[in-house]
Write an enzyme that holds these catalytic residues in place. Structure first.
Site: not given
Length: 485
Positions: A170-171
């Protein structure tokens, strides 16, 4: 001066002296039959006069309800959390409204669609401006790694346990990581977990311990949960009260939020005895976390009378979603267009046009359930709705009165596999034409004319039949007398 004798000369109904007439059994029977026939035909004519007749035509939509159309709905999503559930509206004119909350309510539900508490106040879509710190140096893991085996132990040991549920891909989780570890280090230095124990920061890798994340209804990454130890453990079947944190994610903001949590806990005890004073209804950074992974969404929206979409999806400006885990299965309890008709209006509609109303709420009671497996991942459910307005008017004394209006629609649904996050989409297309149902008034003079025709016709026909019977019987008697002679 007109004399009575001249006046009598225009009498259409000249009288025959009663002693010159002759009654017969056949005439009496025929008179009774004629009277019954008159009564029967009069009843039919009266019923036809009282029955409302309508004419139906298709005309260009001449609506007087402005350019907006109301959509009412009540939809249950057994696998979509209220935390991220968003109702969005868009149309071909460029309108795009996200997360409508003013006229929409959300309630947490269990997999059986039963409510699990009061209304869920989700607030605006999570959005943060200060998100994480720039990585200037190699940082160490200061927060505690939690798993299903040690989670309960830590949650019972510390008054406040703040957990970062994340995913390595996840960014947003990667942007939060430096700030989270620095905050964990700061809080560990200020409040030694062994000596003080009032607060502890932990983390859960949802790709490694999916069961733990599923148990806490994690659908977006990163999700920061605040667990409190107190009487709720005993009163709520052993589950801890917890909230979701939606504030800024830089180190300074996180430390300030943690300090606020600790401020409500006495230093000399390791259990929660006081309520967190910062958890006020107006505190946008923290809100109650959903108790279940299901959500019932009800309310209404106003849209322009042009083709558009009403979309229910998981949405956030500061979270990532695993599309393969989002399930938008839903059960529709109500979905209709236009103003909701009262029971009296419905009765009037059925009385005047019994064939209308069947498509007013065509989707009611329909279920669209996706059984999750590898072949049913990333499935969007789309509904295509063709909307037609029906207007019922009455014409009396050369004036037209609108009695009521109703919107009916046809629905076609389909499942679509997509690489994006699945959504439930209702594509609506209002028709430029409308069905006009006009109440046709009946003339009273026409009714009287028909009644007179019935009475006169039956009387005349009965007289002809009686004359034929009488002459036939006389002829038969003459023939019998001739034979005897």
């Amino acid at each position: 001066m007109i004399t009575s004798s001249k006046l009598k000369s225009v009498d259409f109904y000249r009288k025959i002296p009663r002693d010159l007439t002759e009654a017969s059994i056949s005439g009496a029977g025929l008179s009774i039959i004629a009277a019954l026939a008159m009564m029967f035909l009069f009843g039919m004519e009266l019923n036809n006069y009282l029955t409302v007749n309508t004419s139906t035509s298709v005309v260009v939509d001449r609506s007087t309800d402005a350019e907006f159309l109301r959509i009412d709905f009540n939809i249950s999503f057994p696998a979509l959390s209220c935390e991220f559930a968003s109702v969005d509206v868009s149309d071909i004119l460029g309108t795009n409204r996200l997360n409508i909350t003013k006229t929409v309510r959300k309630f947490s539900i269990d997999p059986n669609l039963r409510p699990t508490g009061s209304e869920f106040h989700s607030g605006p879509i999570p959005m943060v401006n200060n998100h994480g710190d720039e990585i200037e140096e190699e940082h160490t893991d200061e927060s505690v790694s939690l798993t299903s085996s040690n989670f309960e132990n830590y949650s019972h040991k510390h008054a406040i346990l703040v957990v970062n549920f994340f995913a390595p891909w996840c960014y947003w989780s990667n942007r939060l990581k430096p700030s989270w570890e620095r905050t964990a280090k700061t809080m560990r230095e200020r409040y030694d977990p062994e000596m003080d124990g009032r607060i502890l920061l932990g983390k859960v890798d949802c790709t490694q311990d999916s069961d733990l994340c599923r148990r806490h209804h994690i659908q977006g990454y990163p999700s920061i949960r605040i667990f409190r130890k107190g009487n709720d453990v005993r009163d709520n079947h052993g589950h801890h009260e917890h909230e979701s944190y939606y504030g800024e994610r830089d180190t300074e903001s996180l430390v300030a939020a943690m300090e606020t949590l600790v401020a409500s806990i006495p230093e000399e005890t390791h259990t929660l005895a006081l309520e967190d004073k910062s958890n006020k209804p107006g505190d946008a950074s923290k809100r109650p976390a959903p108790l279940t992974s299901g959500c019932r969404i009800e309310g209404f929206v106003r849209v322009k009378k042009v083709p558009g979409n009403l979309v229910v999806s998981a949405h956030s400006g500061a979270h990532s979603f695993d599309a393969s885990l989002i399930n938008v299965s839903h059960v529709i309890s109500h979905f209709s267009f236009g103003k909701r008709l009262s029971s009296k209006a419905w009765t009037e509609l059925k009385r005047l046009t019994p064939y209308l109303g069947a498509s007013h709420d065509r989707l009611t009671g329909r279920s669209y359930i996706i059984n999750r497996d590898e072949t049913n991942a990333n499935v969007t459910i789309e509904h295509y709705l063709q909307v037609v307005k029906t207007e019922l008017v009455s014409q009396k004394r050369y004036q037209e009165f609108k009695l009521l209006e109703d919107y009916e629609y046809t629905a076609h649904s389909s499942l679509v596999h997509s690489l994006d996050v699945p959504v439930a989409k209702f594509h609506f297309e209002p028709s430029p034409m409308q069905v006009l149902v006009s109440e046709v008034p009946k003339s009273f003079s026409h009714f009287i004319t028909n009644v007179c025709a019935i009475i006169g016709g039956v009387f005349t026909v009965a007289g002809i039949v009686d004359s034929i019977l009488h002459n036939t019987m006389r002829l038969v008697k003459k023939v019998e007398l001739g034979k005897h002679i």
